[in-house]
Design a protein around this motif. Structure first.
Motif, PDB file in Angstrom:
ATOM      1  N   ASN A 130       0.846  -1.634   0.091  1.00 24.33           N
ATOM      2  CA  ASN A 130       0.156   0.159   0.125  1.00 24.33           C
ATOM      3  C   ASN A 130       0.732   0.992  -0.127  1.00 24.33           C
ATOM      4  N   LEU A 150      -8.001   4.101   2.151  1.00 24.31           N
ATOM      5  CA  LEU A 150      -9.325   4.992   1.787  1.00 24.31           C
ATOM      6  C   LEU A 150      -9.589   5.172   2.179  1.00 24.31           C
ATOM      7  N   ARG A 161     -10.672   4.075   5.833  1.00 29.25           N
ATOM      8  CA  ARG A 161     -11.496   3.053   6.438  1.00 29.25           C
ATOM      9  C   ARG A 161     -11.143   3.262   7.506  1.00 29.25           C
TER      10      ARG A 161
END
Length: 89
Positions: free
Chosen positions: A26, A70, A72
Motif C-alpha cells: 500500500n 482509503l 477506512r
C-alpha cells in the motif's frame, strides 16, 4: 489473512522508521514513520509505542481512519522484533 480481518503485515526498521516489508504494498510501504506522510497516524503511534517494549509484548492502537486504507477505520498491532537481544524492527 483476510479471513481473520488482517489486511496487511508490515515490518518497520526501528532506526529509520521505514516500512521495509508489506504484504500488500500500500502507499505506506517505503515511507518513514518518523518523518513521512503517516508519521502522525495510528500505525506510527503503534510502531513508536512498541519500540520500548520487551519481546513478546504487543501494543494495540485505537481505531481511526487511515489514508492508505482509503480512510477506512483501522487499528494496528505492533510488537518489537529481536534477534537475540538486538532490536531489529
Amino acid at each position: 489473512t483476510r479471513q481473520n480481518g488482517i489486511s496487511d503485515i508490515l515490518l518497520v526498521d526501528y532506526a529509520s522508521g521505514v516500512v521495509v516489508y508489506s504484504l500488500r504494498k500500500n502507499p505506506d510501504f517505503g515511507t518513514s514513520l518518523y518523518e513521512g506522510p503517516y508519521r502522525n497516524s495510528a500505525m506510527a503511534s503503534a510502531f513508536k509505542s512498541a519500540l520500548g517494549m520487551p519481546a513478546s509484548s504487543v501494543f494495540v492502537s485505537d481505531m481511526e481512519a487511515y489514508a492508505p486504507a482509503l480512510m477506512r477505520p483501522c487499528l494496528f498491532m505492533a510488537s518489537p522484533v529481536y534477534a537475540g537481544a538486538e532490536l531489529k524492527g
